[in-house]
Design a protein around this motif. Sequence first.
Motif, mmCIF file in Angstrom:
data_model
loop_
_atom_site.group_PDB
_atom_site.id
_atom_site.type_symbol
_atom_site.label_atom_id
_atom_site.label_comp_id
_atom_site.label_asym_id
_atom_site.label_seq_id
_atom_site.Cartn_x
_atom_site.Cartn_y
_atom_site.Cartn_z
ATOM 1 N N THR A 78 11.868 -5.807 -10.878
ATOM 2 C CA THR A 78 10.806 -6.674 -10.310
ATOM 3 C C THR A 78 9.899 -6.476 -9.397
ATOM 4 O O THR A 78 10.603 -6.041 -8.510
ATOM 5 N N VAL A 79 8.661 -6.429 -9.371
ATOM 6 C CA VAL A 79 7.926 -5.034 -8.584
ATOM 7 C C VAL A 79 7.126 -6.356 -7.615
ATOM 8 O O VAL A 79 5.801 -6.722 -9.176
ATOM 9 N N VAL A 80 6.620 -6.583 -6.467
ATOM 10 C CA VAL A 80 5.323 -6.947 -6.342
ATOM 11 C C VAL A 80 4.739 -5.569 -5.921
ATOM 12 O O VAL A 80 5.031 -5.367 -4.455
ATOM 13 N N LEU A 81 2.761 -5.671 -5.710
ATOM 14 C CA LEU A 81 3.033 -3.936 -4.963
ATOM 15 C C LEU A 81 1.261 -4.774 -5.108
ATOM 16 O O LEU A 81 0.390 -5.247 -5.339
ATOM 17 N N MET A 119 -7.355 -0.001 -7.392
ATOM 18 C CA MET A 119 -6.470 -0.319 -8.738
ATOM 19 C C MET A 119 -6.490 0.596 -9.693
ATOM 20 O O MET A 119 -5.684 0.209 -10.671
ATOM 21 N N THR A 120 -6.735 2.702 -9.425
ATOM 22 C CA THR A 120 -6.241 2.994 -10.990
ATOM 23 C C THR A 120 -4.254 2.721 -10.525
ATOM 24 O O THR A 120 -3.459 3.203 -11.008
ATOM 25 N N LEU A 121 -3.449 2.503 -9.013
ATOM 26 C CA LEU A 121 -2.417 2.087 -8.818
ATOM 27 C C LEU A 121 -1.968 0.751 -9.625
ATOM 28 O O LEU A 121 -0.857 1.354 -10.129
ATOM 29 N N ALA A 122 -2.934 -0.213 -9.500
ATOM 30 C CA ALA A 122 -2.800 -1.595 -10.066
ATOM 31 C C ALA A 122 -2.699 -0.998 -11.556
ATOM 32 O O ALA A 122 -1.965 -1.805 -11.897
ATOM 33 N N GLU A 124 1.055 -1.324 -0.215
ATOM 34 C CA GLU A 124 0.180 0.349 -0.013
ATOM 35 C C GLU A 124 0.855 1.116 0.212
ATOM 36 O O GLU A 124 0.826 2.478 0.722
ATOM 37 N N PRO A 125 1.407 1.145 -0.515
ATOM 38 C CA PRO A 125 2.897 2.750 -1.106
ATOM 39 C C PRO A 125 2.585 3.780 -0.937
ATOM 40 O O PRO A 125 2.732 4.722 -0.669
ATOM 41 N N THR A 126 0.962 4.202 -1.641
ATOM 42 C CA THR A 126 0.785 4.959 -1.250
ATOM 43 C C THR A 126 -0.666 5.510 -0.812
ATOM 44 O O THR A 126 -1.594 6.739 -0.612
ATOM 45 N N GLY A 127 -1.337 4.471 0.272
ATOM 46 C CA GLY A 127 -2.700 4.369 1.091
ATOM 47 C C GLY A 127 -2.093 5.848 2.134
ATOM 48 O O GLY A 127 -2.827 6.043 2.303
ATOM 49 N N ALA A 128 -0.931 6.547 2.486
ATOM 50 C CA ALA A 128 -0.678 7.094 3.484
ATOM 51 C C ALA A 128 -0.725 8.511 2.430
ATOM 52 O O ALA A 128 -0.515 9.412 3.376
ATOM 53 N N LEU A 129 -0.527 9.080 1.694
ATOM 54 C CA LEU A 129 -0.345 10.183 0.921
ATOM 55 C C LEU A 129 -1.383 10.580 0.354
ATOM 56 O O LEU A 129 -2.618 9.895 -0.038
ATOM 57 N N ASP A 130 -1.488 12.103 0.278
ATOM 58 C CA ASP A 130 -2.105 12.715 -0.458
ATOM 59 C C ASP A 130 -2.459 12.203 -2.179
ATOM 60 O O ASP A 130 -1.913 11.759 -2.469
ATOM 61 N N THR A 131 -3.412 12.760 -2.632
ATOM 62 C CA THR A 131 -3.559 12.486 -4.449
ATOM 63 C C THR A 131 -2.185 12.905 -4.979
ATOM 64 O O THR A 131 -1.622 11.992 -6.207
ATOM 65 N N ALA A 132 -1.602 14.374 -4.893
ATOM 66 C CA ALA A 132 -0.725 14.687 -5.472
ATOM 67 C C ALA A 132 0.842 13.667 -5.325
ATOM 68 O O ALA A 132 1.479 13.681 -6.398
#
Length: 230
Positions: free
Chosen positions: A194-197, A202-205, A168-176
């Motif tokens: 190689t990344v596992v996210l 779903m936008t991030l995915a 959840e790398p953007t879970g604690a961030l504001d939109t920008a």
Amino acid sequence: MTQVIELTGVTKRYDSGGTPALGPLDLGVAQGEALAVTGPSGSGKSTLLNLVAGLDKPTEGAVTVAGQRIDRLSEHELARFRRARIGMVFQFFNLLDDLTVTDNIQLPAQLTGTARRKTAARATELMELLGIARHAHVYPGQLSGGERQRVAVARALVNRPALLLADEPTGALDTASGHDVRELLVDLHRGGQTVVLVTHDMTLAEACASRTIQLVDGHLTLDSCAEPVR
């Protein structure tokens, strides 16, 4: 194509007689692939990530990462393997507030015994690449959320890991800031990382991943690179 992750017959139970939190599951992730793991809360996403990271061990089955059967390693061996081969990025950054940006980034390399000059050069390279060089000597508390997450990504990459795990790398961030981190993950994937996210977003995915899987009640219900799972 080389497989960075191979899960074979993996099941994880937290209660000996209970329903598995995950599995049985077979899953492979190829070198250079960006995999998004999606699904509702309690679906097994965190369990999967913990197994791949060697933070937990399967009840049954085999977990192989970067050619190493990690479910057979001792805790000491796992810690050493993680430092050298896996980079991890968390929702809430997990930076050390009493260390500068540079020191936070260098820490994993120092723990693996990398020479100081080489470590410093790698940290400088990453700070320039990620646009945080001007913050080299400040402390995490002086940075925005997006900047702190960039520091966390740099720290995760300092040892040139075979695998980057992002929870959840953007879970604690504001939109920008979330948009900035999303673009960063896209760039890393384009560069061959190689990344596992793991994400609910779903936008991030869709933006970051070359492949998406969905877990529901511990079972694989969707794999965008395969036939629908029944």
